[in-house]
Motif scaffolding. Structure first.
Motif, mmCIF file in Angstrom:
data_model
loop_
_atom_site.group_PDB
_atom_site.id
_atom_site.type_symbol
_atom_site.label_atom_id
_atom_site.label_comp_id
_atom_site.label_asym_id
_atom_site.label_seq_id
_atom_site.Cartn_x
_atom_site.Cartn_y
_atom_site.Cartn_z
ATOM 1 N N SER A 89 0.835 -1.192 0.000
ATOM 2 C CA SER A 89 0.000 0.000 0.000
ATOM 3 C C SER A 89 0.876 1.251 0.000
ATOM 4 O O SER A 89 2.088 1.188 0.142
ATOM 5 C CB SER A 89 -0.908 0.020 1.232
ATOM 6 N N LEU A 90 0.245 2.386 -0.148
ATOM 7 C CA LEU A 90 0.963 3.652 -0.119
ATOM 8 C C LEU A 90 0.720 4.391 1.190
ATOM 9 O O LEU A 90 0.844 5.604 1.259
ATOM 10 C CB LEU A 90 0.517 4.513 -1.305
ATOM 11 N N VAL A 91 0.381 3.625 2.224
ATOM 12 C CA VAL A 91 0.093 4.198 3.537
ATOM 13 C C VAL A 91 1.356 4.150 4.401
ATOM 14 O O VAL A 91 2.022 3.122 4.484
ATOM 15 C CB VAL A 91 -1.049 3.444 4.238
ATOM 16 N N LEU A 117 -0.649 9.947 -2.902
ATOM 17 C CA LEU A 117 -1.491 10.007 -4.097
ATOM 18 C C LEU A 117 -0.705 10.646 -5.242
ATOM 19 O O LEU A 117 0.372 11.212 -5.031
ATOM 20 C CB LEU A 117 -2.755 10.822 -3.805
ATOM 21 N N GLU A 118 -1.245 10.580 -6.421
ATOM 22 C CA GLU A 118 -0.559 11.158 -7.578
ATOM 23 C C GLU A 118 -0.358 12.658 -7.429
ATOM 24 O O GLU A 118 0.630 13.213 -7.916
ATOM 25 C CB GLU A 118 -1.348 10.864 -8.860
ATOM 26 N N ASN A 158 -3.680 13.120 4.549
ATOM 27 C CA ASN A 158 -3.884 12.504 5.846
ATOM 28 C C ASN A 158 -5.028 11.506 5.794
ATOM 29 O O ASN A 158 -6.056 11.748 5.154
ATOM 30 C CB ASN A 158 -4.216 13.568 6.898
ATOM 31 N N LEU A 159 -4.854 10.389 6.495
ATOM 32 C CA LEU A 159 -5.955 9.458 6.675
ATOM 33 C C LEU A 159 -6.775 9.874 7.885
ATOM 34 O O LEU A 159 -6.364 10.758 8.653
ATOM 35 C CB LEU A 159 -5.417 8.034 6.862
ATOM 36 N N LYS A 160 -7.902 9.238 8.056
ATOM 37 C CA LYS A 160 -8.730 9.526 9.210
ATOM 38 C C LYS A 160 -7.953 9.190 10.471
ATOM 39 O O LYS A 160 -7.392 8.105 10.609
ATOM 40 C CB LYS A 160 -10.019 8.700 9.168
ATOM 41 N N ARG A 161 -7.893 10.137 11.385
ATOM 42 C CA ARG A 161 -7.084 9.970 12.591
ATOM 43 C C ARG A 161 -7.676 8.923 13.524
ATOM 44 O O ARG A 161 -8.884 8.898 13.787
ATOM 45 C CB ARG A 161 -6.971 11.303 13.316
#
Length: 285
Positions: free
Chosen positions: A46-48, A73-74, A79-82
Motif C-alpha cells: 500500500s501507499l500508507v 497520491l498522484e 492525511n488518513l482519518k485519525r
C-alpha cells in the motif's frame, strides 16, 4: 489525555521494509532527523505510511511522536482519518531502527503541520546546561552516532571537564571514531583527577591497543583489572590484550591474557568463544 509509551517492537512494521511505489527515499538515520517531521517505511504494497516527529528526550532518549498516517497520491500526500489524538502515542527509538525520510517544508504545509510542534520547547529547557549536554552526548553514543555526540560533549567539556560521566562519553566517542590520539589526553586528565575509575583504564587501554602501543596497553589494562570490581569489564580488557598478542603471534603473552579472560568471563560467554577461536586458528594467516 494520558500519553502512551510503547516499545520499538510494536513499530517494527513501520521500520523494516520499504515500499518503492511511494517514491520516498528512506536514506536518513533517525538520529540525523532530530527535531524533524519524518515518515517511516511500510511493510506492504500500500501507499500508507506512519509519520510524526522525532525529538530527543534528554532523560529517556530518542523518541518518535506519532502524528498520523498518510497516503501517497498522484497529486501529493493526504492525511488518513485519525485513529489517535496527537501526542498520545510515542515510541522510543533504538539502534536497530531503520532509516526514515524527512518531510520537506512543502510537504509539511501540505499536511497542515506546524514547522515544529509547540510542545518541543519543553524538551529544550536547560539545553545549554552541562548535564543536558552530557546526556545528549550519551544518547548519541548509545545509538552509535558518535560523530553527532562530539559537539555537545566538547561544549560541555569546556564548561567542566570533570563533570560526572562526561570524560568517559567523550573518550568513548573518540575511540569509536578511531580518533585514538584525541581520546588519550582526555583519559590521562580524567585518571589524574580520578585514578580509581576502571572505565578510564578500559578506554585508555583500548586507545593504546589500536595505536599499536602494546606495552602501554598492557600496563593500562593490568591496572584497570586490579582496581575493577566488575568481572565482565575485566574479561573485556583481558580479551583485548589476548587479541593483540594473537595478532602479534606471541603465544606466551596470549596464553597469559587468555587465562585471565577465562577467569573473569562466564563459562559460555562470547569472550571465551573468541579465545577458543584464536587458539583454533593460531597458525592460520
Amino acid at each position: 489525555m494520558k500519553k502512551v509509551f510503547l516499545l520499538l517492537v510494536f513499530i517494527t512494521s513501520l521500520n523494516f521494509s520499504q515500499n518503492k511505489q511511494s517514491n520516498f527515499s528512506f536514506d536518513t538515520n533517525f538520529f540525523d532527523a532530530v527535531d524533524k517531521w519524518v515518515v517511516f517505511p511500510n511493510t506492504d504494497s500500500s501507499l500508507v505510511h506512519a509519520y510524526g516527529f522525532i525529538y530527543l528526550d534528554n532523560t529517556a532518549g530518542f523518541t518518535f511522536d506519532f502524528e498520523n498516517k498518510l497516503v501517497v497520491l498522484e497529486d501529493g500526500l493526504k492525511n488518513l482519518k485519525r485513529e489517535t489524538e496527537p501526542g498520545t502515542v510515542k515510541y522510543r527509538l533504538e539502534p536497530n531502527t531503520n532509516k526514515v525520510v524527512i518531510l520537506t517544508d512543502e510537504q509539511i504545509k501540505e499536511l497542515n503541520l506546524p514547522k515544529v510542534p509547540t510542545w518541543l520547547s519543553l524538551y529544550k529547557e536547560g539545553s545549554n546546561e552541562i548535564s543536558y549536554l552530557k546526556n545528549e552526548g550519551y544518547h548519541y553514543n548509545h545509538v552509535g552516532a558518535c560523530e553527532n555526540a562530539l559537539k555537545p560533549l566538547l561544549k560541555a567539556y569546556k564548561m567542566n571537564p570533570h563533570f560526572e560521566g562526561l570524560e568517559f562519553e567523550l573518550a568513548y566517542a573518540y575511540n569509536h571514531l578511531k580518533k585514538y590520539e584525541e581520546a588519550i589526553p582526555i583519559l590521562k586528565k580524567a585518571l589524574k583527577n580520578n585514578p580509581k575509575d576502571f572505565y578510564f583504564f578500559r578506554e585508555l587501554g583500548y586507545s593504546y591497543v589500536h595505536l599499536g602501543k602494546i606495552k602501554k596497553a598492557e600496563s593500562t589494562y593490568t591496572k584497570g583489572i586490579e582496581i575493577s570490581n566488575n568481572d565482565f569489564e575485566k574479561s573485556e580488557m583481558a580479551l583485548n590484550m589476548a587479541q593483540a598478542y594473537f595478532k602479534l603471534k606471541n603465544r606466551k603473552k596470549f596464553d597469559q591474557w587468555a587465562k585471565l579472560t577465562r577467569k573473569y568471563a562466564q563459562k559460555n560467554a562470547d569472550y571465551v568463544k573468541y579465545i577458543e577461536s584464536f587458539e583454533k586458528n593460531w597458525y592460520e594467516e
